[in-house]
Write a protein that holds these residues in place. Structure first.
Motif, short mmCIF file in Angstrom:
data_model
loop_
_atom_site.label_atom_id
_atom_site.label_comp_id
_atom_site.label_asym_id
_atom_site.label_seq_id
_atom_site.Cartn_x
_atom_site.Cartn_y
_atom_site.Cartn_z
N THR A 96 22.20 166.75 12.45
CA THR A 96 21.08 166.88 11.51
C THR A 96 19.83 167.39 12.22
O THR A 96 19.16 168.33 11.75
N ILE A 97 19.50 166.79 13.35
CA ILE A 97 18.30 167.19 14.09
C ILE A 97 18.45 168.61 14.64
O ILE A 97 17.52 169.40 14.60
N ALA A 98 19.64 168.94 15.14
CA ALA A 98 19.87 170.29 15.67
C ALA A 98 19.64 171.34 14.60
O ALA A 98 19.03 172.40 14.87
N ASP A 99 20.07 171.08 13.37
CA ASP A 99 19.85 172.04 12.29
C ASP A 99 18.37 172.12 11.91
O ASP A 99 17.87 173.20 11.59
N LYS A 100 17.67 170.99 11.96
CA LYS A 100 16.24 170.98 11.60
C LYS A 100 15.39 171.74 12.62
O LYS A 100 14.43 172.41 12.26
N ILE A 101 15.71 171.63 13.89
CA ILE A 101 14.86 172.25 14.91
C ILE A 101 15.32 173.66 15.30
O ILE A 101 14.61 174.35 16.03
N TYR A 102 16.46 174.09 14.80
CA TYR A 102 17.00 175.39 15.21
C TYR A 102 16.02 176.54 14.94
O TYR A 102 15.70 177.32 15.84
N LYS A 103 15.54 176.64 13.72
CA LYS A 103 14.66 177.76 13.36
C LYS A 103 13.35 177.72 14.14
O LYS A 103 12.95 178.75 14.71
N PRO A 104 12.63 176.59 14.21
CA PRO A 104 11.38 176.59 14.98
C PRO A 104 11.58 176.92 16.46
O PRO A 104 10.78 177.65 17.05
N GLU A 107 12.61 180.72 16.85
CA GLU A 107 11.45 181.57 16.59
C GLU A 107 10.43 181.49 17.72
O GLU A 107 9.83 182.49 18.10
N LEU A 108 10.23 180.30 18.27
CA LEU A 108 9.29 180.12 19.38
C LEU A 108 9.69 180.96 20.59
O LEU A 108 8.85 181.60 21.22
N TYR A 109 10.97 180.97 20.92
CA TYR A 109 11.44 181.69 22.10
C TYR A 109 11.96 183.10 21.78
O TYR A 109 12.42 183.80 22.67
N CYS A 110 11.91 183.48 20.51
CA CYS A 110 12.41 184.79 20.08
C CYS A 110 13.83 185.03 20.58
O CYS A 110 14.18 186.10 21.08
N TYR A 111 14.64 184.01 20.46
CA TYR A 111 16.04 184.09 20.91
C TYR A 111 16.89 183.15 20.09
O TYR A 111 16.52 182.01 19.84
N GLY A 112 18.04 183.64 19.69
CA GLY A 112 19.03 182.81 19.02
C GLY A 112 20.36 182.95 19.72
O GLY A 112 20.78 184.07 20.03
N PRO A 113 21.03 181.85 20.01
CA PRO A 113 22.33 181.94 20.68
C PRO A 113 23.36 182.67 19.83
O PRO A 113 23.26 182.72 18.61
N ASP A 114 24.37 183.22 20.50
CA ASP A 114 25.43 183.97 19.82
C ASP A 114 26.35 183.07 19.00
O ASP A 114 27.00 183.53 18.07
N SER A 115 26.43 181.81 19.38
CA SER A 115 27.29 180.87 18.67
C SER A 115 26.56 179.54 18.52
O SER A 115 25.46 179.36 19.03
N ARG A 116 27.19 178.63 17.82
CA ARG A 116 26.59 177.31 17.64
C ARG A 116 26.53 176.57 18.98
O ARG A 116 27.42 176.71 19.82
N VAL A 117 25.50 175.77 19.16
CA VAL A 117 25.34 174.99 20.38
C VAL A 117 26.27 173.78 20.30
O VAL A 117 26.34 173.11 19.28
N GLN A 118 26.98 173.53 21.40
CA GLN A 118 27.92 172.41 21.44
C GLN A 118 27.27 171.20 22.10
O GLN A 118 26.63 171.32 23.13
N TRP A 119 27.47 170.05 21.48
CA TRP A 119 26.97 168.78 21.99
C TRP A 119 28.18 167.89 22.23
O TRP A 119 29.11 167.88 21.43
N ILE A 120 28.14 167.12 23.29
CA ILE A 120 29.20 166.17 23.58
C ILE A 120 28.58 164.78 23.69
O ILE A 120 27.70 164.56 24.54
#
Length: 106
Positions: free
Chosen positions: A63-71, A74-87
Motif C-alpha cells: 500500500t505504501i509503495a503504491d502511494k509513494i511511487y508517483k511522488p 517525479e522527484l528523481y525524474c526516474y521510474g524503474p523498468d519493473s515493479r520494485v521487489q520487497w522481501i
C-alpha cells in the motif's frame, strides 16, 4: 633459519590459509529456512514476498509503495523498468534491513 626453512614455513602458512578459507561459508546452511511457506503480493508498483506471520506488514508495504511511487519517481525524474521487489522476513531474533539498489529489491 635458512632460506629453505623460510620457504617451507611460507608454504605451510599459505597452505593452511587456503585450506581454512575454503571451508568458510558466507551464510549459515539453514539461511533459507525451508520450514517457512512463502507467498507473494503484487500491487501496481511493488511485488512483496513474505512468509506466514508477516502478511499484515507485507500488505502495508504494498500500500505504501503504491502511494509513494508517483511522488518519488517525479522527484528523481526516474521510474524503474519493473515493479520494485520487497522481501519481508522475520524469522530471526534481531531487526535488520537491506536494500539492493541494482536488483531493485528492498
Amino acid at each position: 633459519m635458512n632460506l629453505t626453512d623460510n620457504i617451507r614455513t611460507a608454504f605451510l602458512v599459505t597452505l593452511l590459509f587456503l585450506i581454512s578459507a575454503s571451508t568458510l561459508n558466507a551464510q549459515f546452511v539453514d539461511y533459507n529456512h525451508p520450514e517457512l511457506t512463502w507467498q507473494t503480493i503484487e500491487s501496481e508498483h511493488a511485488i512483496v514476498h513474505f512468509h506466514q506471520g508477516t502478511e499484515r506488514i507485507a500488505r502495508e508495504i504494498a500500500t505504501i509503495a503504491d502511494k509513494i511511487y508517483k511522488p518519488i519517481t517525479e522527484l528523481y525524474c526516474y521510474g524503474p523498468d519493473s515493479r520494485v521487489q520487497w522481501i519481508v522476513r522475520d524469522h530471526d531474533d534481531y531487526p535488520s534491513g537491506a536494500s539492493y539498489y541494482y536488483d531493485q529489491k528492498t
